[in-house]
Design an enzyme around this catalytic site. Structure first.
Site, mmCIF file in Angstrom:
data_model
loop_
_atom_site.group_PDB
_atom_site.id
_atom_site.type_symbol
_atom_site.label_atom_id
_atom_site.label_comp_id
_atom_site.label_asym_id
_atom_site.label_seq_id
_atom_site.Cartn_x
_atom_site.Cartn_y
_atom_site.Cartn_z
ATOM 1 N N HIS A 10 0.721 -1.614 -0.632
ATOM 2 C CA HIS A 10 0.021 -0.156 0.655
ATOM 3 C C HIS A 10 1.200 1.560 -0.072
ATOM 4 C CE1 HIS A 10 -3.383 -2.665 1.420
ATOM 5 N NE2 HIS A 10 -3.328 -2.256 0.557
ATOM 6 N N HIS B 136 -7.701 -8.628 -7.617
ATOM 7 C CA HIS B 136 -8.084 -9.449 -6.075
ATOM 8 C C HIS B 136 -8.929 -8.031 -4.818
ATOM 9 C CE1 HIS B 136 -5.943 -12.613 -9.711
ATOM 10 N NE2 HIS B 136 -6.274 -12.984 -8.372
ATOM 11 N N SER C 288 -7.240 -2.508 -0.980
ATOM 12 C CA SER C 288 -6.340 -1.249 -2.010
ATOM 13 C C SER C 288 -7.620 -0.909 -2.609
ATOM 14 C CB SER C 288 -5.670 -1.866 -3.211
ATOM 15 O OG SER C 288 -5.819 -3.331 -3.090
ATOM 16 N N GLU D 260 -13.904 -9.300 -8.150
ATOM 17 C CA GLU D 260 -13.492 -10.573 -6.732
ATOM 18 C C GLU D 260 -14.215 -11.533 -6.566
ATOM 19 O OE1 GLU D 260 -12.543 -12.447 -4.223
ATOM 20 O OE2 GLU D 260 -11.547 -10.476 -3.748
ATOM 21 N N ASP E 87 -13.093 -13.123 -12.536
ATOM 22 C CA ASP E 87 -12.630 -13.734 -12.342
ATOM 23 C C ASP E 87 -11.472 -12.225 -13.178
ATOM 24 O OD1 ASP E 87 -9.624 -14.425 -12.565
ATOM 25 O OD2 ASP E 87 -9.771 -16.129 -13.970
ATOM 26 N N GLY E 88 -10.405 -11.706 -11.925
ATOM 27 C CA GLY E 88 -9.726 -10.330 -12.179
ATOM 28 C C GLY E 88 -8.339 -10.806 -13.673
ATOM 29 N N ASP F 214 -2.107 -8.831 -6.566
ATOM 30 C CA ASP F 214 -1.845 -9.175 -5.731
ATOM 31 C C ASP F 214 -3.159 -10.309 -5.216
ATOM 32 O OD1 ASP F 214 -4.093 -7.336 -5.378
ATOM 33 O OD2 ASP F 214 -4.023 -7.202 -3.377
#
Length: 303
Positions: free
Chosen positions: A19, A42, A110, A128, A156-157, A177
């Protein structure tokens, strides 16, 4: 597939690194007037209670964000702590903005850090898959009343980002991430970054990864570097180690790994200001977050 919950780890040393880098990157990218699209592959739940059941169970924030927020000694006898490096101070300020008074009970993930720093004409796409985290994320985002600025996507990212690259204003930051619980995540990160660079070569791509005794974890930054060099793109690689990764023996005679010892951030097309910011912040991070004498940091860049 859905066993990982970031709520157990919110505010730990890996979040401090991730971060701090995210904030420094966004502060630079939002200086230009043109709209910015941020893609979070994510997203998690978005907000976390540090005094809730999950975070309290692991207590990882105590060795993470809490160490940066430690108040100065009241008796005045101890030497005053050195001021935080600007990038670390900016991180602390953002976390404090989500809390009232002196207690830090809420930790922004995030998605909320990004939304906090974006302007009204910027866009935020949050991916997500975890059903519980998705419900939490959607509920938390609804309270922002941000309208069409923020989109929560049950997708699905790794695949979902494709339809947003290139973005309309030709400016984007992609943060990836995953939990890396599944070994396949390492390969999927590489495939996604390679595909994204083909779709939008000038985007900023930021990948967080755990530094653990697994070949894929050590190969990932090396392969990302090779990818950036082949594409002729600048890159930056920062790592933070807080403790030894070797097996330790418990009082009962069991051998266990002592939790996540280190993590890294690899960026392709990083802001040119980021290296200097981290050069000041990383040594302080390692000093303040160290859990044993193996604490260390590294910072490399090229291109």
């Amino acid at each position: 597939m859905f066993s990982y919950r970031h709520a157990f780890h919110a505010g730990n040393h890996a979040d401090v690194l991730k971060h701090t880098v995210l904030i420094a990157t966004l502060q630079h990218l939002t200086q230009k007037d043109a709209a910015l699209t941020v893609l979070d592959t994510h997203a998690g739940a978005g907000l976390y209670r540090l005094d809730g059941d999950y975070a309290s169970t692991s207590g990882e924030a105590a060795d993470g964000i809490a160490r940066l927020l430690a108040p100065a000694p009241a008796d005045g006898k101890a030497a005053a702590a050195a001021p935080l490096a600007p990038a670390l101070q900016a991180y602390v300020d953002v976390v404090r903005a989500f809390n009232q008074g002196t207690q830090t009970r809420v930790y922004p993930g995030s998605p909320f850090i990004a939304q906090h720093l974006l302007r009204s004409h910027d866009k935020l796409k949050l991916f997500e898959l975890h059903p519980t985290d998705l419900r939490s994320l959607a509920g938390n985002v609804a309270q922002l009343e941000a309208g069409r600025q923020v989109a929560v996507l049950h997708e699905d990212g790794f695949e979902g980002v494709k339809k947003f690259l290139p973005p309309p204003a030709r400016r984007a930051l992609l943060l990836c991430d995953p939990s890396y619980e599944m070994k396949s995540d390492y390969g999927r990160v590489l495939d996604m970054v390679a595909d994204s660079l083909k779709r939008f070569a000038t985007g900023t791509y930021a990948v967080w990864y755990p530094i653990i005794p697994r070949p894929e974890a050590h190969d990932l930054p090396r392969r990302l570097k090779t990818m950036a060099v082949k594409a002729g793109k600048p890159w930056l690689h920062a790592t933070l180690t807080v403790k030894n990764s070797k097996l330790v023996e418990t009082a009962e005679g069991e051998k266990r790994r002592p939790g996540l010892p280190a993590s890294g951030m690899f960026l392709i097309n990083p802001p040119f200001t980021l290296k200097a910011a981290l050069k000041d912040a990383l040594p302080q991070m390692a000093e303040l977050l160290q859990q044993d004498r193996h604490a260390a940091h590294s910072l490399e860049s090229g291109g």
